[in-house]
Design an enzyme around this catalytic site. Sequence first.
Site, PDB file in Angstrom:
ATOM      1  N   TRP A   1     -12.499  -8.433   5.662  1.00 15.49           N
ATOM      2  CA  TRP A   1     -11.616  -7.779   6.616  1.00 15.49           C
ATOM      3  C   TRP A   1     -12.495  -7.362   7.798  1.00 15.49           C
ATOM      4  CZ3 TRP A   1      -6.678  -7.647   7.556  1.00 15.49           C
ATOM      5  CH2 TRP A   1      -6.224  -6.785   8.563  1.00 15.49           C
TER       6      TRP A   1
ATOM      7  N   GLU B   1       0.827  -1.204   0.000  1.00 19.08           N
ATOM      8  CA  GLU B   1       0.000   0.000   0.000  1.00 19.08           C
ATOM      9  C   GLU B   1       0.862   1.255   0.000  1.00 19.08           C
ATOM     10  OE1 GLU B   1      -3.301  -0.044   2.720  1.00 19.08           O
ATOM     11  OE2 GLU B   1      -3.543  -2.229   2.567  1.00 19.08           O
ATOM     12  N   TYR B   2       0.251   2.376  -0.384  1.00 20.17           N
ATOM     13  CA  TYR B   2       0.901   3.694  -0.398  1.00 20.17           C
ATOM     14  C   TYR B   2       2.131   3.705  -1.310  1.00 20.17           C
ATOM     15  CZ  TYR B   2      -2.155   4.124   3.606  1.00 20.17           C
ATOM     16  OH  TYR B   2      -3.262   4.126   4.429  1.00 20.17           O
TER      17      TYR B   2
END
Length: 426
Positions: free
Chosen positions: A404, A215-216
């Site tokens: 999740w 991520e990111y």
Amino acid sequence: MTIHVVQSGESVGSIAAYYGVDPARLAADNTVPPGGALAVGQTLVIRFPRQIHAVTGGETLSSIAAAYGVTVRQLWRNNWSLGGGELLSPGQPLVISYFDEKLGSAAFNGYAYPYISEDLLAAQLPYLTYMAPFTYGITAAGGLLPLEDGAMLSAARRRGTRPVMHLSTLTESGQFDTQRAELVLTDSAVQEQLLSQVLQTVLRKGYAGLDVDFEYLPGALAEAYAAFLARLRRLLHSQGRFLWAALAPKTSAAQRGLLYEGHSYPAVAAAVDAVLLMTYEWGYTAGPPMAVAPIPNVRAVLDYAVTAIPPEKIFLGVPNYGYDWPLPFVQGVTRAQSISNQRAIELAVEHNIAIQYDETAQSPFFHYTDAAGAVHEVWFEDARSMDAKLRLIAEYGFRGAGFWNLMRPFSQTWLVLDSLYDIMDG
């Protein structure tokens, strides 16, 4: 399956009598407390048994399953109260089948931390094709941060659920790290070390495949990330394993922001066997009160995704939790508490508050006042919102869904899931 919304004056007994079902099973399936307390606006999942078996002395789940030509996993799914266990008692009623009209078959995955309750994990595993322990992080040298996943792998295998290794850019501090991802994607020696350790771990622990969550990533790394995934896939395929990747919830190819730019939907999809769309966290800890996964927002992501990714490669991301915000909300100051859907219902009961439902977001919410006089706003998931999300799988032709996460108990998630789909076995 029918989803009943509790009205004022109703009880488990009156609702069960209205539908002609067993009140004890209705209460157990929906985790109603022993006193039978309900909140107005709360949902109850009503399932209608087609065939019931009364256990006799000496019978086991395996012998009963064989006698009726079903699997033990299906008996677990048909009888939430078993909790994924095998303890039976004479006279105990077991549902063999329900009057359900399925939308089709689908695969389901769930994520969990190693400290999950053994009983909670056992109860949920029969409803899952796959289970991914969260997470193997990456060291600065390209090694793997350790994960105590042995008990989870054993529990999954006992219940016919295939374990999937999860790899992310979480560091020793427990945060997603852009620099750690950049190191892996640009330093050939570090990448070589990581690939070697990942493959060794997959083979040594018997994982069915690998799920990657970087991520990111800045846009400048998008091409390198897709190339890394393609290389990883070739390596895993050589050993009969598969590769998945998580994708940020984009609504266009040109979407700006660090969360989105490094994830090229077409490039990642071409490099892996399946993707998970992280379609949740619009309502989040530091943000203003709102639904975690409003249906219009989710659909906007899905409508773009299917233009770039074959639908049969997509797992829909589904949240299994809610948030409790203290009011008034002050940007940069207010922090919401993450809570289970079950705890949200308990709060409504404790404060004698009616649960409301936002028809646009397709999500339940309510307000309550705590003992200190502070007003709170709660958004969460119930059977209606789960039903609305899970039906998207069949509507769009997706492979299935990923939850999740599995850490918070909520039986209605699994009752709705099993009512709507034939769950693919691991």
